[in-house]
Design a protein around this motif. Structure first.
Motif, mmCIF file in Angstrom:
data_model
loop_
_atom_site.group_PDB
_atom_site.id
_atom_site.type_symbol
_atom_site.label_atom_id
_atom_site.label_comp_id
_atom_site.label_asym_id
_atom_site.label_seq_id
_atom_site.Cartn_x
_atom_site.Cartn_y
_atom_site.Cartn_z
ATOM 1 N N GLY A 98 123.171 38.880 57.797
ATOM 2 C CA GLY A 98 124.252 37.932 58.058
ATOM 3 C C GLY A 98 124.274 36.795 57.061
ATOM 4 O O GLY A 98 124.939 35.784 57.267
ATOM 5 N N LEU A 102 127.816 35.131 55.380
ATOM 6 C CA LEU A 102 128.597 34.184 56.175
ATOM 7 C C LEU A 102 127.786 32.941 56.527
ATOM 8 O O LEU A 102 128.336 31.840 56.638
ATOM 9 C CB LEU A 102 129.094 34.874 57.448
ATOM 10 C CG LEU A 102 130.254 34.221 58.200
ATOM 11 C CD1 LEU A 102 131.402 33.878 57.263
ATOM 12 C CD2 LEU A 102 130.738 35.134 59.323
ATOM 13 N N TRP A 121 138.351 34.005 67.088
ATOM 14 C CA TRP A 121 137.886 35.285 67.615
ATOM 15 C C TRP A 121 138.325 35.585 69.049
ATOM 16 O O TRP A 121 138.005 36.648 69.573
ATOM 17 C CB TRP A 121 136.353 35.328 67.555
ATOM 18 C CG TRP A 121 135.828 35.464 66.162
ATOM 19 C CD1 TRP A 121 135.449 34.452 65.329
ATOM 20 C CD2 TRP A 121 135.642 36.670 65.427
ATOM 21 N NE1 TRP A 121 135.031 34.963 64.127
ATOM 22 C CE2 TRP A 121 135.139 36.314 64.157
ATOM 23 C CE3 TRP A 121 135.842 38.017 65.728
ATOM 24 C CZ2 TRP A 121 134.832 37.259 63.182
ATOM 25 C CZ3 TRP A 121 135.547 38.967 64.763
ATOM 26 C CH2 TRP A 121 135.054 38.588 63.505
ATOM 27 N N LEU A 169 132.802 45.073 66.577
ATOM 28 C CA LEU A 169 132.305 44.946 65.205
ATOM 29 C C LEU A 169 131.258 46.006 64.886
ATOM 30 O O LEU A 169 131.219 46.541 63.772
ATOM 31 C CB LEU A 169 131.703 43.549 64.995
ATOM 32 C CG LEU A 169 132.696 42.401 64.850
ATOM 33 C CD1 LEU A 169 131.984 41.054 64.957
ATOM 34 C CD2 LEU A 169 133.451 42.492 63.528
ATOM 35 N N TRP A 209 131.204 43.856 55.792
ATOM 36 C CA TRP A 209 132.119 42.824 56.304
ATOM 37 C C TRP A 209 132.010 42.742 57.826
ATOM 38 O O TRP A 209 132.016 41.650 58.406
ATOM 39 C CB TRP A 209 133.533 43.173 55.866
ATOM 40 C CG TRP A 209 134.666 42.366 56.426
ATOM 41 C CD1 TRP A 209 135.687 42.828 57.218
ATOM 42 C CD2 TRP A 209 134.947 40.973 56.207
ATOM 43 N NE1 TRP A 209 136.573 41.815 57.510
ATOM 44 C CE2 TRP A 209 136.139 40.662 56.899
ATOM 45 C CE3 TRP A 209 134.298 39.960 55.503
ATOM 46 C CZ2 TRP A 209 136.698 39.387 56.909
ATOM 47 C CZ3 TRP A 209 134.847 38.689 55.515
ATOM 48 C CH2 TRP A 209 136.029 38.411 56.205
ATOM 49 N N ASP A 210 131.875 43.887 58.482
ATOM 50 C CA ASP A 210 131.725 43.925 59.940
ATOM 51 C C ASP A 210 130.319 43.543 60.383
ATOM 52 O O ASP A 210 130.139 42.762 61.323
ATOM 53 C CB ASP A 210 132.064 45.318 60.473
ATOM 54 C CG ASP A 210 133.537 45.664 60.344
ATOM 55 O OD1 ASP A 210 134.377 44.751 60.511
ATOM 56 O OD2 ASP A 210 133.860 46.834 60.070
ATOM 57 N N ASP A 231 127.896 41.818 58.802
ATOM 58 C CA ASP A 231 127.563 40.416 58.522
ATOM 59 C C ASP A 231 128.185 39.512 59.578
ATOM 60 O O ASP A 231 127.540 38.581 60.080
ATOM 61 C CB ASP A 231 128.066 40.047 57.121
ATOM 62 C CG ASP A 231 127.458 38.753 56.588
ATOM 63 O OD1 ASP A 231 127.817 37.684 57.103
ATOM 64 O OD2 ASP A 231 126.637 38.816 55.670
ATOM 65 N N ARG A 232 129.423 39.793 59.938
ATOM 66 C CA ARG A 232 130.083 38.972 60.958
ATOM 67 C C ARG A 232 129.460 39.204 62.330
ATOM 68 O O ARG A 232 129.353 38.268 63.127
ATOM 69 C CB ARG A 232 131.582 39.265 60.966
ATOM 70 C CG ARG A 232 132.296 38.785 59.704
ATOM 71 C CD ARG A 232 133.786 39.039 59.746
ATOM 72 N NE ARG A 232 134.076 40.466 59.888
ATOM 73 C CZ ARG A 232 135.226 40.940 60.330
ATOM 74 N NH1 ARG A 232 136.204 40.117 60.694
ATOM 75 N NH2 ARG A 232 135.424 42.241 60.409
ATOM 76 N N ASN A 269 126.461 37.006 62.734
ATOM 77 C CA ASN A 269 126.805 35.600 62.935
ATOM 78 C C ASN A 269 127.511 35.348 64.262
ATOM 79 O O ASN A 269 127.281 34.304 64.888
ATOM 80 C CB ASN A 269 127.632 35.101 61.755
ATOM 81 C CG ASN A 269 126.786 34.865 60.525
ATOM 82 O OD1 ASN A 269 126.113 33.850 60.413
ATOM 83 N ND2 ASN A 269 126.777 35.829 59.608
ATOM 84 N N ILE A 270 128.330 36.257 64.711
ATOM 85 C CA ILE A 270 128.945 36.102 66.035
ATOM 86 C C ILE A 270 127.855 36.107 67.107
ATOM 87 O O ILE A 270 127.922 35.350 68.084
ATOM 88 C CB ILE A 270 129.965 37.220 66.306
ATOM 89 C CG1 ILE A 270 131.182 37.082 65.382
ATOM 90 C CG2 ILE A 270 130.418 37.194 67.765
ATOM 91 C CD1 ILE A 270 132.018 35.860 65.633
ATOM 92 N N ARG A 285 136.473 41.320 52.830
ATOM 93 C CA ARG A 285 137.183 40.034 52.837
ATOM 94 C C ARG A 285 138.507 40.153 52.087
ATOM 95 O O ARG A 285 139.526 39.611 52.520
ATOM 96 C CB ARG A 285 136.318 38.947 52.200
ATOM 97 C CG ARG A 285 136.945 37.564 52.237
ATOM 98 C CD ARG A 285 135.979 36.507 51.735
ATOM 99 N NE ARG A 285 136.594 35.191 51.705
ATOM 100 C CZ ARG A 285 136.731 34.380 52.749
ATOM 101 N NH1 ARG A 285 136.269 34.773 53.928
ATOM 102 N NH2 ARG A 285 137.302 33.199 52.639
ATOM 103 N N TYR A 292 140.924 40.950 55.291
ATOM 104 C CA TYR A 292 141.244 39.546 55.529
ATOM 105 C C TYR A 292 142.308 39.042 54.564
ATOM 106 O O TYR A 292 142.882 37.980 54.751
ATOM 107 C CB TYR A 292 139.957 38.724 55.377
ATOM 108 C CG TYR A 292 140.052 37.261 55.707
ATOM 109 C CD1 TYR A 292 140.296 36.826 57.008
ATOM 110 C CD2 TYR A 292 139.857 36.301 54.716
ATOM 111 C CE1 TYR A 292 140.361 35.473 57.312
ATOM 112 C CE2 TYR A 292 139.913 34.941 55.013
ATOM 113 C CZ TYR A 292 140.165 34.542 56.306
ATOM 114 O OH TYR A 292 140.218 33.199 56.607
#
Length: 241
Positions: free
Chosen positions: A50, A53, A81, A96, A157-158, A160-161, A164-165, A209, A213
């Motif tokens: 993670g 981010l 989110w 995710l 991308w998924d 790493d998020r 952090n989530i 990203r 994104y």
């Protein structure tokens, strides 16, 4: 004219020095947080997935706590989110880890890598951002086209998020610490067989990203430079495997 040039030079030097002082202060506060909340190496290794981010948000990638006020963090989870309670946190984390943006956007990534071209009406800014991401990584990180050819997924991308989530949801009390580590470990376990290096992981995150994104990646480039290039970075301490 000479006086004006001298003033401009002094202003530039002042800005550089101020930036260095801020960076040093930020780094010091992160080290202090790591010393206050020490984790064993095996758990720091999990958090490395993670790190993109975490650094983007000026947080340490080596601890679960975050610096930001918890009410502010709750507001961010809600607005970005749609997470306002434990059930929504669990739902997003499962999405995710099992599906994420990769389910929708990896076919587009593979089509772009194969040389297909799309109109903005078809894919929005995704194609433009994808091309820009490659240009930036080649210019600022000295990546080669062969580096991009190895990466055919935006899974980082998924993942790493997800890491952090899980951190944020734990910090605001939506999930327990045990649950947070469970989600973080699942993200790491899913990433290990896919990626051969942290460089590949960063490229995957950047492509995600850019495509999913539709984001400019300039704001993550310097974090990537630190993670890949600095001797004491978490990525240089731990193997991706």
């Amino acid at each position: 004219m000479g006086f004006i040039v001298a003033i401009v030079i002094l202003l530039i030097v002042g800005l550089i020095m101020a930036s260095k002082r801020i960076e040093k202060k930020d780094k010091g506060s992160l080290v202090e947080m790591e010393m206050t909340n020490p984790l064993p190496k095996e758990k720091q290794h999990l958090l490395a997935y993670g790190a993109n981010l975490s650094l983007y948000r000026s947080e340490s990638p080596r601890v679960l706590p975050v610096k930001v006020d918890h009410e502010e963090l709750k507001e961010g989870l809600s607005s970005a989110w749609d997470i306002s309670n434990p059930e929504e946190a669990a739902q997003i984390l499962e999405w995710l880890l099992t599906e994420g943006h990769r389910a929708k956007y990896e076919p587009l990534l593979m089509a772009l890598q194969a040389g297909q071209s799309f109109t903005q009406e078809e894919v929005g800014k995704s194609q433009e951002c994808y091309k820009s991401a490659q240009d930036v990584m080649m210019k600022k990180l000295s990546f080669a086209k062969s580096d991009f050819d190895r990466v055919n997924t935006i899974a980082a991308w998924d993942f790493d998020r997800a890491v952090n989530i899980a951190r944020w949801s734990y910090n605001v009390g939506y999930i327990t610490e045990e649950q947070a580590w469970g989600y973080i470990e699942r993200a790491a376990d899913a990433a290990r067989p896919i990626f051969q290096s942290w460089k590949d992981y960063f490229i995957s995150f950047a492509f995600g990203r850019a495509i999913a994104y539709e984001g400019d990646i300039y704001d993550i480039i310097w974090d990537g430079k630190k993670l890949l290039g600095e001797a004491d970075s978490i990525w240089n301490e731990f193997s991706i495997k």
